[in-house]
Write an enzyme that holds these catalytic residues in place. Structure first.
Site, PDB file in Angstrom:
ATOM      1  N   GLU A   1       1.097  -0.626  -5.130  1.00 54.30           N
ATOM      2  CA  GLU A   1      -0.010   0.318  -5.300  1.00 54.30           C
ATOM      3  C   GLU A   1       0.651   1.692  -5.333  1.00 54.30           C
ATOM      4  O   GLU A   1       0.907   2.309  -4.305  1.00 54.30           O
ATOM      5  CB  GLU A   1      -1.000   0.192  -4.138  1.00 54.30           C
ATOM      6  CG  GLU A   1      -2.268   1.017  -4.305  1.00 54.30           C
ATOM      7  CD  GLU A   1      -2.190   2.383  -3.636  1.00 54.30           C
ATOM      8  OE1 GLU A   1      -2.578   3.372  -4.297  1.00 54.30           O
ATOM      9  OE2 GLU A   1      -1.740   2.473  -2.494  1.00 54.30           O
TER      10      GLU A   1
ATOM     11  N   ASP B   1       0.823  -1.207   0.000  1.00 51.37           N
ATOM     12  CA  ASP B   1       0.000   0.000   0.000  1.00 51.37           C
ATOM     13  C   ASP B   1       0.862   1.264   0.000  1.00 51.37           C
ATOM     14  O   ASP B   1       1.949   1.300   0.583  1.00 51.37           O
ATOM     15  CB  ASP B   1      -0.890  -0.012   1.250  1.00 51.37           C
ATOM     16  CG  ASP B   1      -1.819   1.177   1.319  1.00 51.37           C
ATOM     17  OD1 ASP B   1      -2.672   1.303   0.432  1.00 51.37           O
ATOM     18  OD2 ASP B   1      -1.665   1.991   2.250  1.00 51.37           O
TER      19      ASP B   1
END
Length: 659
Positions: free
Chosen positions: A366, A316
């Site tokens: 990401e 993330d």
């Protein structure tokens, strides 16, 4: 089961040497709480890294949470330890840390294997049993060595809101085992190759969706125990479904029992106030320059892959780690005066290298940055990720479909531009949870027009997505056209899956998933630009696009894709064709509406390519293209090109001559 001696778990000088160098990649087998025996007495050995603490104590169920009962012994290594007899699995505990700043803090164990269900926050002693895995064949076939050549279609899931049953508990949470049985059956039916799970690491706030982690080594207790979660992964693998976890090595929350100021110092976070926090999220930034923090995170990545057989981790907020200036009004430049976070970049390189070398797993970035080399080992920053989320494709495509069709012609380049960089990284096309929250509308409601226009547009979007270069990810509920924004507080609208129009979307996507897995031209050679070929990318006034997915060497087994993002009927639509012969239609977004199942599709007469210059090709097909229809055609096999051309070996004399 006979317990190991405590000496097997105690930190040695060599352990701390590796820990201090940032090279101890199984530190979770030392730090934390480990069931063992000492002097033939069973109990638990507690060890915690708190180098600047004045004292550390253990409070737990067995000493009635008395902070003056069990004092730990410190060492020059900064690790505090204590063996406590008769501490059994299920015992809850915390550390009482007297910090270097004189304050006393009650901390959860950073290496705990299980935690209490929120709002409680104690760590829990567990017995590390050997789980009886039955996924040996799956693990052998799916490794980081061959993933690029295989199809990858991911179903992104938040387990707490995929389905709910309020007869079980006040939150309606299903357990890992029931979720494993029901979710694996559904994913297998739809045809996705992987599930990606949001919020598995323990976290205190449901509304954070698991992106503010307090228990990096603990599967969340919302759905059961670590053994239950292993059952979940094993069940998925039995159905030939890979499992990906969302993982957050960039930042952590400021909950009092968590990592912040763990021993009174900035132990896990930056001490520099201009780097210590992400103001946008209200969280602390990991100091990736510290060797012990590197060990904590790299060991954690390997822990999930090795101990839980996780196939990949989606990392993330990579962009936040790449730049010191990310979400900060004031920031600290690096030693060269730039905005790049050099420590975090070095950490990410090291992380990817060690995960690939020490496991079968891999990492997905990401990343919203424009930095090059995210998925490369040799170019740009060369971070070494296996895949990068294609945020550019997602943003451009959604901006295009949100326009009224009459205005889409002015934004035609938003679609065509994506092909210009589609092969610069190993991309993953994503329509994730982030795109259906915070007043962004559900995927269906992004489209203008009436209900039929919305549904037709959504099916065409999915057709484009599953035929465009890149692996795929779709968030739960969008496969049947969810009409509400996602909320973690309720389950997705399953009743819509029985509605005629929504089920049409679902069955169309199911067919696309089948086609995607069947034709290698859609998932192989992802780094070769010749596998994507525009036929017509300039038909802006009619909102149509056409392109070919092909082998690098010829058109055999190639597919022709025609996309219509217009509510207009284009009778006699002409499309260039590279070879003569019969073009067999294998998919249309109207198939389910027309009552076409697989058998009926086989009976649809193929189109004959006529010799006529069209779109720069020698041949042409004609097709009556209906409103918002997208269609996929299988190209004819050309006999003389049925085999990949073999390279001729040069003679030794010829080589010497050239040399």
């Amino acid at each position: 089961m006979k317990l190991k001696p405590s000496s097997d778990f105690r930190i040695t000088d060599f352990d701390y040497y590796l820990f201090g160098r940032g090279e101890h990649y199984e530190i979770y087998n030392k730090l934390g709480a480990h069931r063992c025996q000492e002097n033939d007495i069973s109990g638990t050995l507690f060890q915690v890294w708190a180098p600047f603490a004045k004292s550390v104590r253990v409070i737990h169920d067995m000493n009635n949470w008395n902070p003056d009962a069990d004092f730990m012994t410190g060492s020059d290594s900064g690790v505090w330890s204590l063996f406590i007899p008769n501490i059994e699995p299920g015992c809850k505990y915390k550390f009482v840390v007297e910090g270097c700043d004189g304050k006393t803090r009650y901390k959860a164990d950073p290496y705990a294997f299980q935690s209490e269900l929120r709002p409680k926050s104690a760590s829990i002693v567990v017995e590390q049993k050997r789980y009886k895995w039955t996924d040996k064949d799956f693990l052998k076939e799916t490794t980081n060595k061959n993933t690029l050549q295989k199809p990858m279609s991911i179903y992104e899931v938040h387990l707490g809101s995929w389905k709910k049953d309020y007869r079980l508990n006040e939150d309606g949470f299903l357990g890992y085992r029931r979720l494993a049985d029901e979710l694996s059956e559904y994913v297998d039916y739809m045809g996705f190759t992987h599930v990606e799970l949001i919020g598995i690491c323990e976290h205190p706030l449901d509304a954070s969706w698991g992106y503010q982690v307090t228990g990096y080594y603990a599967p969340t207790s919302r759905y059961g125990s670590a053994e239950d979660f292993k059952y979940f992964v094993n069940k998925m693998h039995e159905k030939n479904i890979g499992v990906i976890l969302d993982w957050v090595p960039a930042h952590f929350p400021k909950d009092a029992f968590g990592l912040e100021q763990f021993d009174g110092s900035a132990l896990y976070e930056y001490a520099d106030p201009l780097r210590a926090e992400y103001p946008e999220w209200g969280t602390k930034a990991f100091d990736h320059g510290k060797p012990q923090v590197q060990c904590f995170l790299i060991s954690n990545a390997l822990y999930w892959i090795k101990e839980f057989h996780i196939d990949a981790l989606r990392v993330d907020a990579v962009a936040s780690m790449l730049y010191n200036s990310f979400s900060r009004a004031e920031y600290r430049p690096n030693i060269y005066g730039g905005t790049e976070n050099l420590e975090s970049i070095a950490f990410l390189k090291k992380l990817n290298k060690e995960v690939k070398a020490r496991s079968r797993g891999f990492l997905i970035a990401e990343d919203s940055s424009i930095m090059s080399g995210i998925t490369s080992d040799t170019e740009g920053v060369a971070l070494g990720f296996m895949y990068k989320w294609n945020m550019g494709w997602m943003n451009d495509t959604l901006k295009y479909v949100e326009k009224e069709p009459i205005y889409r012609g002015w934004h035609h380049g938003a679609i065509t531009h994506n092909a210009e960089y589609a092969f610069l990284e190993n991309y993953m096309l994503v329509l994730s949870h982030d795109e259906v929250v915070h007043l962004k509308h559900s995927m269906l409601e992004k489209f203008p027009g009436n209900e039929m226009d919305k549904m037709g547009g959504l099916k065409t979007l999915y057709t484009h997505m599953f035929t465009f270069p890149g692996k795929k990810l779709l968030f739960m509920g969008q496969e049947f056209g969810e009409d509400k924004e996602w909320s973690e507080e309720r389950e997705i609208s399953w009743h819509l899956a029985s509605d005629y129009g929504h089920r049409d979307i679902m069955l169309s996507l199911r067919k696309l998933l089948q086609i995607y897995k069947t034709y290698p031209v859609l998932f192989d050679d992802t780094s070769n630009p010749t596998t994507f070929e525009w036929v017509n990318n300039g038909d802006c006034y009619r909102n149509t696009f056409s392109y070919i997915r092909r082998n690098p060497w010829n058109y055999n087994n190639a597919l022709l894709v025609i996309i219509n993002f217009s509510p207009m009927y284009h009778e006699g639509y002409t499309c260039g064709a590279p070879v003569e012969g019969y073009y067999k239609r294998i998919f249309s977004t109207f198939d389910q509406i027309d009552g076409n199942d697989d058998e009926k599709i086989k009976e649809i007469p193929p189109l004959t390519a006529k010799e006529h210059d069209c779109d720069g090709y020698k041949y042409m097909i004609t097709y009556d293209l209906r409103p918002y229809e997208s269609a996929i055609f299988e190209l004819p096999i050309v006999p003389e090109e049925s085999e990949k051309p073999k390279r001729k070996r040069k003679s030794t004399a010829k080589k010497k001559e050239e040399k």
